[in-house]
Design a protein around this motif. Structure first.
Motif, PDB file in Angstrom:
ATOM      1  N   LYS A   1     -40.015 -26.359 -28.669  1.00  0.00           N
ATOM      2  CA  LYS A   1     -38.647 -26.825 -28.579  1.00  0.00           C
ATOM      3  C   LYS A   1     -38.199 -27.312 -29.951  1.00  0.00           C
ATOM      4  O   LYS A   1     -38.915 -28.068 -30.622  1.00  0.00           O
ATOM      5  CB  LYS A   1     -38.526 -27.968 -27.575  1.00  0.00           C
ATOM      6  CG  LYS A   1     -38.857 -27.589 -26.135  1.00  0.00           C
ATOM      7  CD  LYS A   1     -37.765 -26.731 -25.528  1.00  0.00           C
ATOM      8  CE  LYS A   1     -38.016 -26.486 -24.048  1.00  0.00           C
ATOM      9  NZ  LYS A   1     -36.955 -25.662 -23.434  1.00  0.00           N
ATOM     10  N   LEU A   2     -37.027 -26.870 -30.380  1.00  0.00           N
ATOM     11  CA  LEU A   2     -36.518 -27.207 -31.704  1.00  0.00           C
ATOM     12  C   LEU A   2     -35.121 -27.791 -31.593  1.00  0.00           C
ATOM     13  O   LEU A   2     -34.368 -27.467 -30.670  1.00  0.00           O
ATOM     14  CB  LEU A   2     -36.467 -25.970 -32.596  1.00  0.00           C
ATOM     15  CG  LEU A   2     -37.767 -25.209 -32.820  1.00  0.00           C
ATOM     16  CD1 LEU A   2     -37.494 -23.956 -33.646  1.00  0.00           C
ATOM     17  CD2 LEU A   2     -38.789 -26.085 -33.523  1.00  0.00           C
ATOM     18  N   GLY A   3     -34.794 -28.628 -32.545  1.00  0.00           N
ATOM     19  CA  GLY A   3     -33.444 -29.155 -32.618  1.00  0.00           C
ATOM     20  C   GLY A   3     -32.909 -29.016 -34.029  1.00  0.00           C
ATOM     21  O   GLY A   3     -33.666 -29.082 -35.009  1.00  0.00           O
ATOM     22  N   PHE A   4     -31.615 -28.814 -34.160  1.00  0.00           N
ATOM     23  CA  PHE A   4     -30.967 -28.690 -35.463  1.00  0.00           C
ATOM     24  C   PHE A   4     -30.254 -29.996 -35.768  1.00  0.00           C
ATOM     25  O   PHE A   4     -29.338 -30.413 -35.056  1.00  0.00           O
ATOM     26  CB  PHE A   4     -29.963 -27.529 -35.448  1.00  0.00           C
ATOM     27  CG  PHE A   4     -30.609 -26.183 -35.287  1.00  0.00           C
ATOM     28  CD1 PHE A   4     -31.011 -25.443 -36.380  1.00  0.00           C
ATOM     29  CD2 PHE A   4     -30.820 -25.660 -34.021  1.00  0.00           C
ATOM     30  CE1 PHE A   4     -31.617 -24.203 -36.231  1.00  0.00           C
ATOM     31  CE2 PHE A   4     -31.417 -24.423 -33.856  1.00  0.00           C
ATOM     32  CZ  PHE A   4     -31.824 -23.691 -34.956  1.00  0.00           C
ATOM     33  N   ARG A   5     -30.707 -30.669 -36.799  1.00  0.00           N
ATOM     34  CA  ARG A   5     -30.050 -31.903 -37.222  1.00  0.00           C
ATOM     35  C   ARG A   5     -30.406 -32.176 -38.670  1.00  0.00           C
ATOM     36  O   ARG A   5     -31.428 -31.709 -39.189  1.00  0.00           O
ATOM     37  CB  ARG A   5     -30.422 -33.077 -36.318  1.00  0.00           C
ATOM     38  CG  ARG A   5     -31.916 -33.328 -36.187  1.00  0.00           C
ATOM     39  CD  ARG A   5     -32.322 -34.528 -36.955  1.00  0.00           C
ATOM     40  NE  ARG A   5     -33.761 -34.724 -36.934  1.00  0.00           N
ATOM     41  CZ  ARG A   5     -34.581 -34.247 -37.853  1.00  0.00           C
ATOM     42  NH1 ARG A   5     -34.108 -33.519 -38.857  1.00  0.00           N
ATOM     43  NH2 ARG A   5     -35.886 -34.469 -37.799  1.00  0.00           N
ATOM     44  N   GLN A   6     -29.542 -32.910 -39.352  1.00  0.00           N
ATOM     45  CA  GLN A   6     -29.704 -33.224 -40.769  1.00  0.00           C
ATOM     46  C   GLN A   6     -29.764 -34.733 -40.936  1.00  0.00           C
ATOM     47  O   GLN A   6     -28.969 -35.467 -40.337  1.00  0.00           O
ATOM     48  CB  GLN A   6     -28.522 -32.665 -41.571  1.00  0.00           C
ATOM     49  CG  GLN A   6     -28.555 -32.970 -43.060  1.00  0.00           C
ATOM     50  CD  GLN A   6     -29.645 -32.210 -43.786  1.00  0.00           C
ATOM     51  OE1 GLN A   6     -29.942 -31.064 -43.419  1.00  0.00           O
ATOM     52  NE2 GLN A   6     -30.252 -32.812 -44.795  1.00  0.00           N
ATOM     53  N   ILE A   7     -30.722 -35.212 -41.726  1.00  0.00           N
ATOM     54  CA  ILE A   7     -30.862 -36.644 -42.003  1.00  0.00           C
ATOM     55  C   ILE A   7     -30.588 -36.880 -43.480  1.00  0.00           C
ATOM     56  O   ILE A   7     -31.120 -36.173 -44.343  1.00  0.00           O
ATOM     57  CB  ILE A   7     -32.273 -37.148 -41.664  1.00  0.00           C
ATOM     58  CG1 ILE A   7     -32.614 -36.828 -40.205  1.00  0.00           C
ATOM     59  CG2 ILE A   7     -32.379 -38.647 -41.914  1.00  0.00           C
ATOM     60  CD1 ILE A   7     -34.059 -37.051 -39.880  1.00  0.00           C
TER      61      ILE A   7
ATOM     62  N   ASN B   1     -26.600 -35.851 -39.136  1.00  0.00           N
ATOM     63  CA  ASN B   1     -25.533 -34.848 -39.047  1.00  0.00           C
ATOM     64  C   ASN B   1     -24.247 -35.331 -39.714  1.00  0.00           C
ATOM     65  O   ASN B   1     -23.138 -35.093 -39.234  1.00  0.00           O
ATOM     66  CB  ASN B   1     -25.271 -34.470 -37.588  1.00  0.00           C
ATOM     67  CG  ASN B   1     -26.498 -33.889 -36.918  1.00  0.00           C
ATOM     68  OD1 ASN B   1     -27.333 -33.268 -37.564  1.00  0.00           O
ATOM     69  ND2 ASN B   1     -26.623 -34.098 -35.625  1.00  0.00           N
ATOM     70  N   GLY B   2     -24.424 -36.050 -40.817  1.00  0.00           N
ATOM     71  CA  GLY B   2     -23.294 -36.483 -41.616  1.00  0.00           C
ATOM     72  C   GLY B   2     -22.620 -37.763 -41.160  1.00  0.00           C
ATOM     73  O   GLY B   2     -21.693 -38.224 -41.828  1.00  0.00           O
TER      74      GLY B   2
ATOM     75  N   LEU C   1     -25.674 -25.745 -31.918  1.00  0.00           N
ATOM     76  CA  LEU C   1     -25.406 -27.037 -31.302  1.00  0.00           C
ATOM     77  C   LEU C   1     -26.374 -28.050 -31.913  1.00  0.00           C
ATOM     78  O   LEU C   1     -27.591 -27.842 -31.895  1.00  0.00           O
ATOM     79  CB  LEU C   1     -25.608 -26.965 -29.793  1.00  0.00           C
ATOM     80  CG  LEU C   1     -24.610 -26.104 -29.016  1.00  0.00           C
ATOM     81  CD1 LEU C   1     -25.076 -25.942 -27.571  1.00  0.00           C
ATOM     82  CD2 LEU C   1     -23.225 -26.722 -29.066  1.00  0.00           C
ATOM     83  N   LYS C   2     -25.851 -29.129 -32.437  1.00  0.00           N
ATOM     84  CA  LYS C   2     -26.694 -30.073 -33.166  1.00  0.00           C
ATOM     85  C   LYS C   2     -27.371 -31.051 -32.221  1.00  0.00           C
ATOM     86  O   LYS C   2     -26.871 -31.371 -31.152  1.00  0.00           O
ATOM     87  CB  LYS C   2     -25.865 -30.817 -34.209  1.00  0.00           C
ATOM     88  CG  LYS C   2     -25.325 -29.882 -35.298  1.00  0.00           C
ATOM     89  CD  LYS C   2     -24.460 -30.625 -36.288  1.00  0.00           C
ATOM     90  CE  LYS C   2     -23.906 -29.681 -37.347  1.00  0.00           C
ATOM     91  NZ  LYS C   2     -23.011 -30.383 -38.299  1.00  0.00           N
TER      92      LYS C   2
END
Length: 773
Positions: free
Chosen positions: A86-92, A102-103, A57-58
């Motif tokens: 605490k971690l989060g998955f996201r792309q810049i 996230n695109g 889950l992003k």
């Protein structure tokens, strides 16, 4: 993963165990969750760890999905240390002029933030920091720029958890020696410590290496180091250099957005939409008129719309989130910059034995975290759900109400929101499948047939239950805006000549009202043509004629013309038809002209002036009329046309309201009352603030008669307590500032230019009434 052995013996048979849980608390299966650790005495070991997660889950600000990573270090099976993050998955990504998360292209709608509190200084608490983040989100902002020092660490925990994009800024502001190599180790070290401390936070989407500093060799090396240490995030440099993103400071204006549309990199205005500050030559105008803080929102809807549609401008950060004012024992009133020559904050910050230091009252909220008028304006302006109409047509029988709506979310479909409507006593819920950055319609089908003038209330809450916005839409033609008042029958008027100790007079007499005009004579009272009194329904209502009022931009505490300079050269009082006509010719210093007052049998006065200005060219913040009333005729009521359709009950800019000058509350600090009730000798903020674009405004005795000014939405009204009377200013022109800085002048101007030889002309309609029904 770095593991340190801070002992004199070798460490063997060590293990590093990992576990990962998703936002719902479910354990995520990992391909490898244990790593061996062997490390010599006083050594550091780098343990490579990879945690492949299938379809996570992003994380984004609208969906702050956080995973929990737990690491346990053990020796021979015995736990030594446990760490949880605490971690989060996201792309810049930066792709041409787009800033993507996230695109998807994202607009950073943010604010600059200080760690500050009037009593705590910069040593703020985690609880206060959480409150700031919660209020920033409540203001519909999605981004935060830290200040030029390390923020309290918990602030970033809350931006991760609650969903705010962060530009994390290194500790360099106004640094003037960029090429002195003796400074380079400190520059790189302090910047590196910021990155090392904060890099695990998913909310941090950008590093800022300095602010408003002279760029040079030291900052070049620092920026290179940041890029090598963390290639996943772009870099900025606060008006010092253009790195991965371009950046400008104030003002955010349509002309400047258009000027940079050609850029092939994202442009951020990382200080923008400046809150009025009262330290740049604009102190007097803010002291006289707190309505400046509602006027803040006047040009912004159009600016914000251009920002959202811009190809290149991707970020705006309001300067600033909260007032930067501190209550310090044993100090004077010393806040502000070198240009600050007077102060006006004491009532809301005054604590006996303490003075005020700091920079400015420049906050969306004040130092106590009370919402200032700009908070609501910010919330409406940055709302991701826009209803851009104030009225809709009355539908045909049986057809639904159709309300156009715009979704300006970056990631959220309106179908994720709780949309509720209310019409009279009926309410319901709606589902609207509307993707981000698209326009559609809401369909409301009430059981009862709506009538022209009914008001439809729409409320939008996000998936977490937070109120995002409220809109009110009028169905069909709005009802008449004038309030219901009681006047007397239209009895014929008469003019009576009288002679009293105060001198001779010409009295215009109606049914239970009279205008008494001096005819000259009397002991030491050569007041020919002056208004002695206006009585209506048993009370003295006006001390003088309505008269010309100009408030110069450069001197907002000294209106002109000077009343005592008025000299009447000729006047007349006569009956024409049903009405009485009073005409005065004369002059003030720099103004020659004529007044004409038409008095009707229903106690209505239509006032008109025409004056020629003979002074030097000047600029004015206000141009219109002034009325003087008794001090106890102090219940102010109004209806106005606002930039928005639904306002909080205590907002100084609400479209329909009432205010008294001196609300009763204790004076304990911090203040427990709303900002609108902050006191002053001229009345509280609510009472004395300009109500722009009025349909009507009235002042009356709380249990008796009063004066009603009728308008068409193009005039502006401001009340003010004076030493011996109450003044009401009704202006045809309102606006501009003496600030002199681009932050305000470009969007608000410097006031109306009045040229030598110009003819000034205006009409005002006043109705005296017995009471409101």
């Amino acid at each position: 993963m770095d593991v340190l052995n801070e002992s004199g013996r070798a460490w063997s048979a060590g293990t590093l165990s990992l576990s990962l849980h998703d936002p719902a608390g479910r354990r995520v299966a990992l391909s490898a969750d244990v790593a061996n650790v062997d490390i010599g005495p006083w050594q550091r070991a780098v343990v490579p760890v990879e945690i492949p997660v299938s379809a996570p889950l992003k994380w984004d600000a609208e969906h702050p999905n956080l995973y929990t990573l737990t690491l346990e270090l053990a020796e021979a099976g015995k736990p030594v240390q446990r760490v949880t993050r605490k971690l989060g998955f996201r792309q810049i990504d930066v792709v041409g002029p787009q800033f993507r998360i996230n695109g998807r292209p994202v607009k950073l709608r943010g604010t600059c933030h200080h760690d500050s509190h009037p009593l705590l200084g910069r040593a703020v608490t985690p609880e206060l920091s959480r409150l700031d983040v919660e209020m920033i989100i409540a203001a519909n902002l999605n981004a935060l720029r830290t200040s030029h020092y390390p923020p309290i660490p918990e602030l970033l925990d809350y931006t991760d958890e609650l969903g705010v994009y962060v530009m994390d800024e290194a500790s360099f502001c106004w640094t003037p020696v960029p090429d002195d190599l003796r400074n380079m180790p400190a520059v790189v070290q302090l910047t590196g410590e910021m990155v090392a401390r904060d890099r695990h936070h998913p909310s941090i989407v950008m590093w800022s290496t300095c602010n408003e500093s002279t760029w040079g060799y030291c900052f070049d090396r620092s920026a290179e180091w940041v890029k090598a240490a963390d290639p996943s995030r772009p870099r900025s440099a606060g008006l010092s250099a253009w790195l991965d993103v371009a950046n400008l400071h104030n003002p955010l204006a349509i002309s400047r957005i258009n000027r940079y549309e050609h850029l092939e990199q994202p442009l951020l205005f990382d200080e923008s939409l400046c809150i009025w500050q009262g330290i740049w030559g604009d102190v007097a105008e803010m002291w006289v008129d707190p309505g400046v803080r509602d006027y803040y929102g006047q040009p912004q809807p159009e600016i914000y719309e251009r920002f959202i549609s811009s190809r290149a401008t991707q970020g705006s950060y309001i300067w600033c989130w909260q007032d930067d004012i501190f209550c310090v024992p044993g100090r004077g009133l010393e806040y502000g910059r070198s240009s600050t020559r007077s102060h006006f904050l004491e009532p809301s910050y005054y604590i006996p034995g303490r003075g005020l230091v700091g920079d400015a009252p420049w906050g969306v909220v004040d130092g106590w975290r009370r919402e200032k008028p700009e908070f609501f304006i910010t919330r409406k302006l940055h709302s991701p759900v826009k209803v851009k109409v104030k009225s809709i047509p009355l539908p045909a029988s049986g057809q639904p109400l159709r309300v156009p709506v715009v979704n300006e979310h970056d990631f959220t479909n309106l179908a994720e929101m709780d949309v509720r409507w209310r019409l009279g006593g009926e309410w319901g819920t709606l589902v609207c499948d509307l993707p981000p950055y698209s326009t559609g319609e809401l369909y409301v089908q009430p059981k009862a047939t709506p009538k022209a003038g009914d008001r439809l209330m729409l409320q939008f809450r996000n998936a977490r239950g937070r109120l995002v916005d409220t809109h009110e839409v009028v169905i069909g033609e709005p009802p008449a805006s004038a309030p219901a008042i009681r006047t007397l029958p239209r009895s014929p008027l008469s003019v009576r000549q009288a002679n009293f100790l105060a001198g001779r007079s010409a009295d215009v007499l109606g049914e239970d009202f009279e205008f008494v005009i001096d005819h000259g004579g009397g002991y030491g009272n050569p007041r020919q043509g002056q208004l002695r009194r206006v009585m209506a329904y048993g009370r003295h209502l006006l001390f003088d004629y309505p008269r010309l009022h100009i408030l110069p931009t450069r001197d907002a505490e000294r209106p002109i013309p000077v009343v005592r300079s008025w000299a009447v050269s000729r006047y007349s009082v006569k009956i024409e038809g049903d009405n009485a006509i009073v005409t005065l010719e004369g002059r003030y210093d720099d103004f020659d002209g004529v007044y004409q007052f038409t008095i009707t049998p229903s106690a209505q006065v239509v006032a008109h002036y025409r004056f020629t200005y003979s002074g030097e060219d000047m600029r004015a913040r206000e141009l219109g009329w002034r009325l003087d009333l008794p001090r106890d005729c102090d219940l102010l009521q109004w209806r106005r046309e606002g930039e928005f359709t639904a306002y909080p009950d205590d907002h100084i800019g609400r479209t329909l309201g009432a205010a008294r000058p001196f609300p009763h509350h204790d004076n304990n600090m911090p203040p427990a009352w709303p900002w609108s009730e902050d006191p002053s000798p001229m009345g509280c903020n609510d009472f004395r603030s300009t109500k722009r674009n009025i349909h009507w405004v009235s002042l009356r005795f709380p249990e008796g008669p009063g004066v009603l000014v009728l308008s068409d939405g193009r005039q502006h009204a401001r009340a003010m307590m004076c030493t011996d009377r109450l003044s009401l200013h009704v202006n045809d022109w309102y606006g501009g500032t003496n600030c002199g800085l681009g932050e305000w002048v470009m969007n608000y101007g410097e006031g109306r230019l009045i040229k030598k030889g110009e003819v000034l002309e205006s009409t005002l309609t006043i109705q005296m009434f017995r009471d409101m029904q």
